[in-house]
Design a protein around this motif. Structure first.
Motif, PDB file in Angstrom:
ATOM      1  N   UNK A 356      -5.367  12.014  -1.419  1.00  0.00           N
ATOM      2  CA  UNK A 356      -6.324  11.257  -2.229  1.00  0.00           C
ATOM      3  C   UNK A 356      -5.930   9.789  -2.334  1.00  0.00           C
ATOM      4  N   UNK A 357      -5.262   9.275  -1.304  1.00  0.00           N
ATOM      5  CA  UNK A 357      -4.937   7.845  -1.199  1.00  0.00           C
ATOM      6  C   UNK A 357      -4.112   7.347  -2.381  1.00  0.00           C
ATOM      7  N   UNK A 358      -3.185   8.196  -2.817  1.00  0.00           N
ATOM      8  CA  UNK A 358      -2.256   7.835  -3.896  1.00  0.00           C
ATOM      9  C   UNK A 358      -2.993   7.413  -5.157  1.00  0.00           C
ATOM     10  N   UNK A 359      -4.016   8.184  -5.497  1.00  0.00           N
ATOM     11  CA  UNK A 359      -4.834   7.937  -6.690  1.00  0.00           C
ATOM     12  C   UNK A 359      -4.134   8.546  -7.899  1.00  0.00           C
ATOM     13  N   UNK A 360      -3.613   7.701  -8.789  1.00  0.00           N
ATOM     14  CA  UNK A 360      -2.854   8.173  -9.935  1.00  0.00           C
ATOM     15  C   UNK A 360      -3.728   8.918 -10.948  1.00  0.00           C
ATOM     16  N   UNK A 361      -4.972   8.506 -11.069  1.00  0.00           N
ATOM     17  CA  UNK A 361      -5.848   9.199 -12.010  1.00  0.00           C
ATOM     18  C   UNK A 361      -6.055  10.650 -11.580  1.00  0.00           C
ATOM     19  N   UNK A 362      -6.183  10.855 -10.287  1.00  0.00           N
ATOM     20  CA  UNK A 362      -6.289  12.213  -9.766  1.00  0.00           C
ATOM     21  C   UNK A 362      -5.015  12.999 -10.056  1.00  0.00           C
TER      22      UNK A 362
END
Length: 549
Positions: A356-362
């Motif tokens: 997920x492209x290093x998405x912190x919210x995910x």
């Protein structure tokens, strides 16, 4: 130990986009057979997620949604992650990781032409710069690598007056901006805040700063390593010590990687920590000072490099950087360190984080959806995973419920020890106390008591005087007594228990009778309805269930 003695620890360009980030496909809760939720209450799960992600207790409407349909949990969590209060929770969560919030630095507000009355706000702003960078990355779903490669920072109007920044004139609040002194693009590694907090003497040669980077970004604390120290080394002889750091096996095991890492950081070295001018700028003219102090060339675990920009790129490509990010979110949200039993789970989260492209919210959504996080009790019914609210969470939930903020002058007392009660309430000061309390202590209980009393009195007066904008007292107008308004009083007591604890209590239940009896006792002492309700609410706000969730 040689590390402590040798280190002498001393004091992708991203622009704002007008487009909304794409909606996240938040993960569904994992199969509950993986972790037995036992008798976990869906409402208790909701309280946990709301407090962790927003710092407040869920509203009555949210409680009713989850009570009627536990499957609403996923949608409610998605709402929480997009709530504007989530940004502040990220800042507060990572305070114990960065440890940049201090009560003072070697310079202050007046050194930069700001009034002395701005001292608390200025100091807080300095400490929050790297935290706000992370929060901006999380909120806008930017790649986590921006932490170490971004050419921007976050600042408010106070920092803009002190530092060389392109902050928009006439604006206020936190904005994404750029330093104007041509410092390298390296995210938090290029910020003034990091190196005001983590300083270095010339003899320390930035080793303490290098360890801070390793600890914060790679979860690798050199000071936690077990070493064998050769006591024959003469620690008073600089030449002998420097030689030992390179050749002695006990010393070299750490310093062979630590010292080259430290050599990247001379541009952030301050000659005079009392000079406002020296502290405001990055110093490229000092980047080669490693030649004079230890003569160890910059390198990242064997890879030669030069400057903060390359250091940031090295860290961004290090697998430990991603692994550490996953472990951090998991630990902060569960209030425990990962164990071997979590290895497989964390590995799966890491893989999805990358996908997920290093998405912190995910990543936050992954943890909150996990059955181990949601389980409020084990299968045998024993309380196993309840957590204690942090100091900032105690303040934020009381403010949300009552509108009250405990201040000394213009300073919130839970946010500082300089005239406040932060560490006495279980918080951290970033230097001497670096881990928040996880169990009640005497001073915390005393702070909770005074906070509850002041907040209860405040909200009673507010709701009495503002019947069209009540916060807690929706069912009474403060004229009722058990003789002439029992039904309204019972409805109000039920509402308080539901809002504060998520409990549906019966009209003729023991809680109602106990609360009415307490109200009557308080009324007979004070002879005012307001004092009686204030005393009753004080008791509820001091309940252990208000500290644990």
């Amino acid at each position: 130990m040689v590390v402590m003695l040798g280190m002498v620890l001393a004091a992708c360009t991203v622009e704002e986009s007008a487009q909304e980030p794409p909606p996240l496909n938040y993960p569904e809760a994992a199969d509950e057979e993986e972790v037995d939720l036992g008798d976990s209450d869906p409402v208790a799960q909701l309280f946990r997620a709301s407090l962790d992600l927003r710092g407040v207790r869920p509203t009555l409407e949210e409680i009713e949604r989850i009570h009627e349909d536990p499957d609403e949990y996923t949608d409610l969590v998605a709402d929480f992650l997009n709530d504007e209060r989530f940004v502040d929770r990220v800042v507060n969560l990572y305070t114990e990781v960065f440890l940049t919030r201090a009560d003072g630095y070697s310079v202050g507000a007046t050194d930069y032409g700001l009034p002395g009355s701005d001292q608390f706000s200025f100091v807080r702003s300095v400490g929050d710069e790297p935290l706000r960078i992370l929060a901006h990355i999380v909120e806008n779903e930017l790649p986590y690598t921006e932490m170490v490669v971004g050419d921007w920072t976050m600042a408010n109007e106070l920092l803009a007056q002190a530092w060389p920044l392109d902050y928009p004139e006439g604006e206020t609040g936190w904005k994404q901006v750029h330093y104007t002194d041509s410092r390298p693009a390296a995210g938090i590694l290029s910020t003034n805040s990091m190196w005001w907090r983590y300083g270095s003497t010339a003899s320390n040669a930035n080793r303490g700063k290098a360890n801070a980077i390793s600890k914060i970004l790679l979860c690798n604390d050199y000071l936690s390593k077990t070493i064998s120290f050769d006591r024959s080394v003469n620690l008073l002889d600089d030449d002998a010590l420097n030689d030992a750091l390179k050749t002695n096996p006990g010393c070299a095991s750490c310093h062979n990687s630590l010292d080259p890492l430290a050599s990247f950081l001379w541009g952030t070295y301050y000659v005079d920590y009392r000079s406002p001018s020296d502290l405001k700028y990055y110093h490229p003219e000092r980047e080669n000072m490693w030649q004079d102090y230890g003569d160890v060339e910059p390198a990242y675990y064997g890879q030669p490099g030069e400057g903060l920009g390359e250091l940031g790129q090295f860290i961004a490509a290090d697998p430990r950087f991603i692994e550490c990010a996953v472990e951090r979110v998991f630990s902060l949200m569960t209030q425990r360190d990962p164990t071997m039993d979590d290895t497989e789970k964390l590995g799966e989260m890491r893989q999805r984080f990358i996908e997920n492209d290093l998405n912190m919210k995910m990543l936050f959504a992954e943890v909150v959806a996990d059955p181990a996080y949601r389980a409020t009790e084990l299968a045998d019914g024993e309380n196993a995973t309840r957590k204690m609210v942090t100091t900032d969470m105690l303040g934020s939930q009381i403010e949300d419920l009552t509108g009250f903020v405990f201040r000394s002058g213009n300073v919130p007392i839970l946010e500082t020890d300089a005239g406040g009660l932060r560490t006495l309430a279980g918080g951290i000061d970033g230097q001497n106390v670096t881990r928040p309390a996880t169990e009640p202590m005497t001073t915390l209980v005393l702070v909770q008591e005074r906070y509850a009393q002041a907040a209860a009195s405040h909200v009673v007066i507010h709701d009495r005087d503002n019947p069209d904008d009540t916060k807690l007292f929706h069912h009474i107008d403060f004229h009722e007594t058990p003789e002439n308004g029992r039904d309204d009083m019972v409805a109000q007591i039920q509402s308080l228990h539901l809002r504060l604890f998520g409990n549906h209590i019966d009209v003729d239940g023991p809680e109602v009778e106990a609360n009415l009896e307490l109200w009557q006792d308080l009324y007979e002492v004070s002879l005012t309805n307001e004092d009686a309700w204030s005393g009753l609410l004080t008791v509820l706000l001091r309940d252990p269930d208000f500290l644990f969730y």
